[in-house]
Design a protein around this motif. Structure first.
Motif, PDB file in Angstrom:
ATOM      1  N   VAL A   1     -12.724 -97.959 -27.080  1.00 47.69           N
ATOM      2  CA  VAL A   1     -12.690 -98.687 -25.813  1.00 47.69           C
ATOM      3  C   VAL A   1     -11.462 -99.590 -25.769  1.00 47.69           C
ATOM      4  O   VAL A   1     -11.182-100.330 -26.713  1.00 47.69           O
ATOM      5  CB  VAL A   1     -13.965 -99.543 -25.652  1.00 47.69           C
ATOM      6  N   ASP A   2     -10.729 -99.509 -24.677  1.00 46.55           N
ATOM      7  CA  ASP A   2      -9.614-100.428 -24.456  1.00 46.55           C
ATOM      8  C   ASP A   2     -10.145-101.745 -23.883  1.00 46.55           C
ATOM      9  O   ASP A   2     -11.214-101.767 -23.250  1.00 46.55           O
ATOM     10  CB  ASP A   2      -8.611 -99.822 -23.472  1.00 46.55           C
TER      11      ASP A   2
ATOM     12  N   GLU B   1     -12.364-102.251 -20.505  1.00 48.52           N
ATOM     13  CA  GLU B   1     -12.984-101.002 -20.086  1.00 48.52           C
ATOM     14  C   GLU B   1     -14.497-101.030 -20.267  1.00 48.52           C
ATOM     15  O   GLU B   1     -15.020-101.706 -21.163  1.00 48.52           O
ATOM     16  CB  GLU B   1     -12.445 -99.816 -20.909  1.00 48.52           C
TER      17      GLU B   1
ATOM     18  N   GLU C   1     -15.742 -95.272 -18.486  1.00 53.17           N
ATOM     19  CA  GLU C   1     -14.310 -95.224 -18.192  1.00 53.17           C
ATOM     20  C   GLU C   1     -13.520 -94.779 -19.428  1.00 53.17           C
ATOM     21  O   GLU C   1     -12.586 -93.973 -19.341  1.00 53.17           O
ATOM     22  CB  GLU C   1     -13.871 -96.613 -17.744  1.00 53.17           C
ATOM     23  N   THR C   2     -13.933 -95.300 -20.577  1.00 55.28           N
ATOM     24  CA  THR C   2     -13.298 -94.910 -21.834  1.00 55.28           C
ATOM     25  C   THR C   2     -13.453 -93.416 -22.078  1.00 55.28           C
ATOM     26  O   THR C   2     -12.499 -92.732 -22.482  1.00 55.28           O
ATOM     27  CB  THR C   2     -13.931 -95.677 -23.012  1.00 55.28           C
TER      28      THR C   2
ATOM     29  N   ARG D   1     -11.108 -91.276 -19.931  1.00 53.82           N
ATOM     30  CA  ARG D   1      -9.707 -91.507 -20.306  1.00 53.82           C
ATOM     31  C   ARG D   1      -9.395 -90.816 -21.629  1.00 53.82           C
ATOM     32  O   ARG D   1      -8.379 -90.110 -21.753  1.00 53.82           O
ATOM     33  CB  ARG D   1      -9.412 -93.007 -20.420  1.00 53.82           C
ATOM     34  N   GLU D   2     -10.262 -90.999 -22.627  1.00 55.12           N
ATOM     35  CA  GLU D   2     -10.005 -90.411 -23.937  1.00 55.12           C
ATOM     36  C   GLU D   2     -10.080 -88.891 -23.900  1.00 55.12           C
ATOM     37  O   GLU D   2      -9.296 -88.205 -24.567  1.00 55.12           O
ATOM     38  CB  GLU D   2     -11.007 -90.970 -24.962  1.00 55.12           C
TER      39      GLU D   2
ATOM     40  N   ALA E   1     -13.421-104.053 -11.372  1.00 58.81           N
ATOM     41  CA  ALA E   1     -13.753-103.578 -12.717  1.00 58.81           C
ATOM     42  C   ALA E   1     -14.653-102.348 -12.707  1.00 58.81           C
ATOM     43  O   ALA E   1     -14.588-101.524 -13.621  1.00 58.81           O
ATOM     44  CB  ALA E   1     -14.418-104.697 -13.515  1.00 58.81           C
TER      45      ALA E   1
ATOM     46  N   GLY F   1     -13.368 -97.931 -11.785  1.00 58.43           N
ATOM     47  CA  GLY F   1     -13.105 -96.894 -12.783  1.00 58.43           C
ATOM     48  C   GLY F   1     -14.369 -96.252 -13.329  1.00 58.43           C
ATOM     49  O   GLY F   1     -14.481 -95.022 -13.364  1.00 58.43           O
ATOM     50  N   PRO F   2     -15.349 -97.048 -13.774  1.00 57.89           N
ATOM     51  CA  PRO F   2     -16.595 -96.465 -14.271  1.00 57.89           C
ATOM     52  C   PRO F   2     -17.344 -95.639 -13.224  1.00 57.89           C
ATOM     53  O   PRO F   2     -17.896 -94.588 -13.547  1.00 57.89           O
ATOM     54  CB  PRO F   2     -17.410 -97.700 -14.679  1.00 57.89           C
TER      55      PRO F   2
ATOM     56  N   ALA G   1     -15.697 -92.400 -12.904  1.00 60.35           N
ATOM     57  CA  ALA G   1     -15.920 -91.542 -14.069  1.00 60.35           C
ATOM     58  C   ALA G   1     -17.064 -90.562 -13.858  1.00 60.35           C
ATOM     59  O   ALA G   1     -17.101 -89.496 -14.482  1.00 60.35           O
ATOM     60  CB  ALA G   1     -16.195 -92.404 -15.302  1.00 60.35           C
TER      61      ALA G   1
END
Length: 312
Positions: free
Chosen positions: A41-42, A45, A49-50, A53-54, A181, A184-185, A188
């Motif tokens: 996790v960044d 995040e 979302e992580t 992205r990953e 915030a 993004g999630p 996803a």
């Protein structure tokens, strides 16, 4: 999340090849192992979302998350615990064609294999356990799903500090940060339809997501707090339409209305009601619960439900 553990997220990517189920495994360059796509996790995040992205960084494939398929826990070389959350994610031919993956210093190769092959091929027992859970879902007839998300609006100016109509209460600065915030999630999970109470605070909560997707927020008084208080709301009609559509959607509403939204999801899908509905509807501001439904047979019940809350 705790400060003592390292958190990560990833996915079990799957596709049908000539009617046969295949799972994507990655061959890592530095470790010379075979594993599932995942990563840490960044800062700032949320886990979903992580995961997307990953997955994209390691495979070049942009996915939308499906059902959660497990959490692995293990000790890292220096003793810290690593906790990895996994979701299933369907991959289409178009997504594969759009991938720009080439072997690199982190990932040497990608390989699509059968679930049976994966169980004997993966380098780590914790990964095998995730695939075993995924296979149990498949054996139960669950593969392709779509989400309906119940979202509580972000932090708004309190009633006692507002002198206009309740529906016109705006978000606070904290609420605006929460709305940003969660964009993004929510994205996803592949959300494409944005439904909101017509209250300003609900519409504003979805504004960052709408901007990111290039979509409009569809406003309705049917899931508003004013309608709920007056007894004129129509949550059933809104939820029923979304279940019938079979498309990923988010419904942004109010604390008092959320229990009705989750209850109508259960009723519309023939799901046994229980305490889990109360837990899923008791959300902090900008928190949301994702109900996953079968894409082929939504009337078979809610497959899984998960809750996410921003730490802002």
């Amino acid at each position: 999340m705790t400060d003592t553990a390292v958190y990560a997220a990833g996915g079990v990517l799957w596709r049908l090849v000539e009617g046969k189920l295949r799972i994507l495994l990655i061959h890592r360059t530095a470790y010379a192992d075979v594993t599932l796509p995942k990563g840490k996790v960044d800062p700032g995040e949320m886990l979903a979302e992580t995961a997307v992205r990953e997955i994209f960084e390691e495979t070049g494939i942009r996915v939308a998350l499906g059902i959660p398929v497990g959490v692995s826990r293990y000790r890292m070389p220096k003793g810290r615990q690593k906790i990895v959350h996994y979701w299933a994610a369907e991959v289409t031919d178009a997504q594969i064609r759009a991938s720009a993956f080439v072997p690199n210093k982190e990932i040497a190769a990608l390989e699509w294999v059968s679930p049976r092959r994966a169980l004997g091929y993966l380098s780590y027992p914790v990964d095998v356990e995730i695939i075993e859970q995924f296979v149990r879902y498949v054996d139960d007839g669950v593969l392709s799903t779509f989400p309906i998300i119940a979202l509580r609006h972000a932090k708004a100016v309190p009633r006692e500090e507002w002198h206009g109509e309740d529906a016109a209460r705006p978000l606070t600065s904290r609420g605006a940060k929460q709305a940003a915030a969660i964009a993004g999630p929510l994205r996803a999970f592949g959300v494409r339809k944005l439904i909101s109470s017509d209250a300003v605070r609900c519409v504003a909560t979805l504004a960052p997501l709408a901007a990111a997707l290039g979509k409009q927020v569809n406003r309705t008084p049917a899931i508003s707090q004013d309608a709920w208080e007056a007894g004129t709301g129509d949550v059933r009609a809104v939820v029923g339409k979304r279940v019938r559509s079979g498309k990923p959607a988010v419904l942004c509403s109010h604390g008092p209305v959320l229990p009705g939204i989750l209850r109508e999801m259960a009723l519309a899908t023939g799901t046994m009601q229980g305490s889990y509905l109360g837990s899923a509807s008791t959300l902090e501001t900008a928190g949301f619960s994702v109900a996953h439904l079968s894409a082929t047979n939504p009337g078979s019940g809610i497959v899984a439900i998960e809750t996410h809350e921003p730490k802002i």
